[in-house]
Design an enzyme around this catalytic site. Structure first.
Site, PDB file in Angstrom:
ATOM      1  N   GLU A  45     -45.149 -81.696  21.475  1.00 62.27           N
ATOM      2  CA  GLU A  45     -44.313 -82.299  22.507  1.00 62.27           C
ATOM      3  C   GLU A  45     -42.867 -81.878  22.248  1.00 62.27           C
ATOM      4  O   GLU A  45     -42.338 -82.075  21.157  1.00 62.27           O
ATOM      5  CB  GLU A  45     -44.422 -83.822  22.467  1.00 62.27           C
ATOM      6  N   ASP A  56     -37.300 -94.316  23.716  1.00 63.55           N
ATOM      7  CA  ASP A  56     -37.110 -93.771  22.373  1.00 63.55           C
ATOM      8  C   ASP A  56     -36.291 -94.696  21.484  1.00 63.55           C
ATOM      9  O   ASP A  56     -35.348 -95.348  21.935  1.00 63.55           O
ATOM     10  CB  ASP A  56     -36.416 -92.409  22.452  1.00 63.55           C
TER      11      ASP A  56
END
Length: 265
Positions: A45, A56
Site C-alpha cells: 500500500e 491515520d
C-alpha cells in the site's frame, strides 16, 4: 481473479506493508519499495500525502506532513508507479488515498490513470460503502479493484460490503485511527473469521499491527496482514541516514532486518 487474489491465496504471500510516498523523498521511496519486493511482500500500500488523513494515527500523519512539505502530490505518486512499472516492478501496488484528492483529480480519470501507471487497486478509507457505488462501477468497468474496508461495527453490513469485493477485503482490527497497539479487542478474531467466511476474495487485516507476534497471531484469521505505522516509524527513525548517500545502504539494511523480524517472530 486479479493478481491480488492470486498472490494472497498463496500461503507464503501474506505480508502487506504500507509506506508513505515521498517520505523522506520520492527516490528513497522507490528504493524502499524495491526492498519490500525483495522481502516478499504480497502487495504494497502506497500512501498519498494528504492534509487531513482522518483514518491515520500520529506516525503516519507526521509522515504525510513531511511529504507535503516537500511538495509531493498525487500526480507525483502516479508518476512513481509508472516509473516502477516501466522498470519491471511486479509486486501489486495499492494506491491509498482519501476521497478529496480523488474528487479533485476526477473519479474516472483517477481510476484510469492509476491503472495506466501500474497500480493494481485503490483504497479510499474515508469513502463509506453506501457512497462508493459510482467509484466501484468505474473500477469494475476498468478491471481495477476498489478495495472495501470492513470495521468491527459493520456487523449486519458485512455481507453487503463484501458481496462484490475485488482484490481483497481490508478488515480494520480496531476502532479509531491507525497506530501501534499492544492490545486488541477480545472478539477481534471472531470478527475476522466472520468476514473471511463471507468474503468471495482474500481478506487482509490492518490497523495497530506492529510486531511479529501480532503478524503471526492475525495471519491465522486472515489471508494477509497489513503493517503500516511500525514501518513508517522505522523510516522516520532512519530518516537522516536514508537521505545521506553515504549511509543509505546501511539504513536500508536496517529496514530490511526490521521487515524480516516482523515476518518471522
Amino acid at each position: 481473479m486479479t493478481a491480488l487474489d492470486v498472490r494472497l491465496r498463496k500461503a507464503e504471500q501474506y505480508f502487506i506493508p504500507f509506506i508513505m510516498a515521498g517520505d523522506p523523498s520520492l527516490e528513497v521511496t522507490k528504493r524502499i519499495l524495491r526492498l519490500l519486493q525483495e522481502e516478499g511482500a504480497a502487495a504494497i500500500e502506497l500512501g498519498v500525502p494528504f492534509s487531513d488523513p482522518m483514518a491515520d494515527g500520529p506516525v503516519i500523519q507526521v509522515a504525510s506532513e513531511r511529504a507535503l512539505k516537500k511538495g509531493v502530490t498525487l500526480q507525483d505518486v502516479l508518476r512513481l508507479g509508472e516509473e516502477l512499472h516501466a522498470e519491471g516492478f511486479h509486486t501489486p501496488l495499492i494506491l491509498f488515498t482519501y476521497f478529496n484528492p480523488v474528487l479533485h483529480h476526477g473519479v474516472e480519470a483517477l481510476v484510469e490513470d492509476a491503472k495506466a501507471s501500474g497500480f493494481a487497486g485503490l483504497i479510499v478509507p474515508d469513502l463509506p460503502h453506501e457512497e462508493s457505488a459510482p467509484l466501484r462501477r468505474i473500477g469494475n468497468r476498468c478491471a481495477f479493484p476498489i478495495i472495501p474496508l470492513v470495521t468491527p461495527t459493520s456487523k449486519e453490513r458485512i455481507e453487503q460490503i463484501v458481496a462484490d469485493a475485488e482484490g481483497f477485503v481490508y478488515c480494520v482490527s480496531s476502532l479509531g485511527t491507525t497506530g501501534m497497539r499492544q492490545y486488541f479487542a477480545d472478539d477481534v478474531e471472531a470478527f475476522l473469521d466472520t468476514v473471511r467466511a463471507a468474503s468471495p476474495v482474500p481478506t487482509a487485516v490492518g490497523f495497530g499491527i506492529s510486531t511479529g507476534e501480532h503478524v503471526q497471531r492475525f495471519r491465522r484469521h486472515a489471508d494477509a496482514v497489513v503493517v503500516g505505522s511500525a514501518l513508517v516509524g522505522k523510516i522516520e527513525e532512519c530518516r537522516s541516514d536514508l537521505l545521506d548517500p553515504n549511509r543509505i545502504d546501511h539504513a536500508l539494511a536496517s529496514f530490511s532486518r526490521f521487515v524480516r523480524q516482523l515476518k518471522s517472530e
